[in-house]
Design a protein around this motif. Structure first.
Motif, PDB file in Angstrom:
ATOM      1  N   UNK A 211      77.911  -2.926  24.058  1.00  0.00           N
ATOM      2  CA  UNK A 211      78.437  -4.127  23.440  1.00  0.00           C
ATOM      3  C   UNK A 211      79.694  -4.533  24.189  1.00  0.00           C
ATOM      4  N   UNK A 212      79.819  -5.819  24.464  1.00  0.00           N
ATOM      5  CA  UNK A 212      80.981  -6.347  25.178  1.00  0.00           C
ATOM      6  C   UNK A 212      81.607  -7.438  24.324  1.00  0.00           C
ATOM      7  N   UNK A 213      82.913  -7.368  24.170  1.00  0.00           N
ATOM      8  CA  UNK A 213      83.643  -8.406  23.445  1.00  0.00           C
ATOM      9  C   UNK A 213      84.445  -9.228  24.443  1.00  0.00           C
ATOM     10  N   UNK A 214      84.350 -10.541  24.315  1.00  0.00           N
ATOM     11  CA  UNK A 214      85.180 -11.466  25.071  1.00  0.00           C
ATOM     12  C   UNK A 214      86.080 -12.161  24.038  1.00  0.00           C
ATOM     13  N   UNK A 215      86.961 -13.051  24.447  1.00  0.00           N
ATOM     14  CA  UNK A 215      87.809 -13.708  23.446  1.00  0.00           C
ATOM     15  C   UNK A 215      87.038 -14.411  22.320  1.00  0.00           C
ATOM     16  N   UNK A 216      85.846 -14.956  22.628  1.00  0.00           N
ATOM     17  CA  UNK A 216      85.115 -15.715  21.608  1.00  0.00           C
ATOM     18  C   UNK A 216      83.719 -15.205  21.310  1.00  0.00           C
ATOM     19  N   UNK A 217      83.253 -14.207  22.060  1.00  0.00           N
ATOM     20  CA  UNK A 217      81.847 -13.806  21.982  1.00  0.00           C
ATOM     21  C   UNK A 217      81.685 -12.296  21.854  1.00  0.00           C
ATOM     22  N   UNK A 218      80.520 -11.921  21.353  1.00  0.00           N
ATOM     23  CA  UNK A 218      80.063 -10.535  21.407  1.00  0.00           C
ATOM     24  C   UNK A 218      78.740 -10.557  22.164  1.00  0.00           C
ATOM     25  N   UNK A 219      78.650  -9.772  23.225  1.00  0.00           N
ATOM     26  CA  UNK A 219      77.395  -9.587  23.945  1.00  0.00           C
ATOM     27  C   UNK A 219      76.863  -8.241  23.497  1.00  0.00           C
ATOM     28  N   UNK A 220      75.660  -8.218  22.958  1.00  0.00           N
ATOM     29  CA  UNK A 220      75.127  -7.004  22.337  1.00  0.00           C
ATOM     30  C   UNK A 220      73.621  -6.924  22.512  1.00  0.00           C
ATOM     31  N   UNK A 221      73.075  -5.782  22.119  1.00  0.00           N
ATOM     32  CA  UNK A 221      71.624  -5.619  22.101  1.00  0.00           C
ATOM     33  C   UNK A 221      71.046  -6.476  20.971  1.00  0.00           C
ATOM     34  N   UNK A 222      69.728  -6.602  20.995  1.00  0.00           N
ATOM     35  CA  UNK A 222      69.032  -7.498  20.073  1.00  0.00           C
ATOM     36  C   UNK A 222      68.804  -6.856  18.709  1.00  0.00           C
ATOM     37  N   UNK A 223      68.919  -7.686  17.650  1.00  0.00           N
ATOM     38  CA  UNK A 223      68.638  -7.283  16.274  1.00  0.00           C
ATOM     39  C   UNK A 223      67.414  -8.042  15.782  1.00  0.00           C
ATOM     40  N   UNK A 224      66.776  -7.510  14.772  1.00  0.00           N
ATOM     41  CA  UNK A 224      65.582  -8.157  14.224  1.00  0.00           C
ATOM     42  C   UNK A 224      65.876  -9.576  13.736  1.00  0.00           C
ATOM     43  N   UNK A 225      67.057  -9.795  13.164  1.00  0.00           N
ATOM     44  CA  UNK A 225      67.380 -11.120  12.639  1.00  0.00           C
ATOM     45  C   UNK A 225      67.753 -12.134  13.725  1.00  0.00           C
ATOM     46  N   UNK A 226      67.689 -11.734  14.994  1.00  0.00           N
ATOM     47  CA  UNK A 226      67.901 -12.667  16.102  1.00  0.00           C
ATOM     48  C   UNK A 226      66.640 -13.475  16.417  1.00  0.00           C
ATOM     49  N   UNK A 227      65.497 -13.038  15.909  1.00  0.00           N
ATOM     50  CA  UNK A 227      64.226 -13.665  16.282  1.00  0.00           C
ATOM     51  C   UNK A 227      64.174 -15.151  15.897  1.00  0.00           C
ATOM     52  N   UNK A 228      64.561 -15.487  14.691  1.00  0.00           N
ATOM     53  CA  UNK A 228      64.460 -16.887  14.254  1.00  0.00           C
ATOM     54  C   UNK A 228      65.402 -17.785  15.064  1.00  0.00           C
TER      55      UNK A 228
END
Length: 177
Positions: free
Chosen positions: A3-20
């Motif tokens: 997981x990577x945090x930037x000032x405004x974002x989180x870059x992360x692996x995928x979750x089930x609720x990302x599908x929609x």
């Protein structure tokens, strides 16, 4: 878990609720205009894509991050790394790419996420050279590439669809973290 945090974002692996929300992004013709042949993806195709992206993480040690807004938790799209197997002439290579939903365009999120993913590739994963591929006319993506310090390397042709592709590149010695 990466997981990577930037000032405004989180870059992360995928979750089930990302599908929609990712399915909605992939179903937008304007978003998909520059992707492959421009076809939108069905919800099933999006589910298969997310599954492949997660498999890439397991097999390669890198992949496409889900990009989430830190303030709201909304899924904005993706940014990250893949192997551009569809373009054998550039292999071996690692490609950086991004795809965000229209509500997230024009706010610098793509550049912020791509910079974090590029830094991850070059500094965390030890990848010495990264490319990015775009279609002529996709000025927004080429602008992100310029901001990353990538330089044009070659023009080639998509092996299936026959349209031109611009290949940009950067190596570790040129990267300005």
């Amino acid at each position: 878990m990466t997981e990577i945090h930037t000032p405004r974002l989180v870059l992360r692996r995928w979750h089930e609720d990302d599908l929609v929300p990712m399915g909605e992004i992939n179903a937008d013709p304007e978003v998909m205009r520059w992707i492959d042949d421009g076809s939108v993806l069905t919800p099933d195709q999006t589910a298969e894509a997310i599954e492949r992206w997660e498999e890439d993480w397991d097999e390669e040690g890198f992949g496409l991050f889900a990009v989430e807004l830190l303030a709201s938790g909304e899924l904005a799209g993706f940014a990250g790394l893949s192997v551009p197997e569809y373009l054998p002439e550039v292999l071996p290579a690692v490609e950086i790419g991004w795809r965000l939903g229209q509500p997230f365009w024009g706010q610098g999120y793509a550049s912020e996420a791509a910079h974090a993913a590029l830094e991850f590739a070059l500094q965390d994963r030890g990848i010495e050279r990264v490319i990015s591929i775009s279609r002529p006319g996709n000025e927004a993506s080429e602008n992100v590439m310029r901001k990353l310090g990538m330089v044009p390397e070659r023009v080639t042709t998509h092996p299936v669809h026959g349209f031109p592709l611009h290949v940009h590149a950067i190596d570790l010695s040129e990267f300005d973290a």
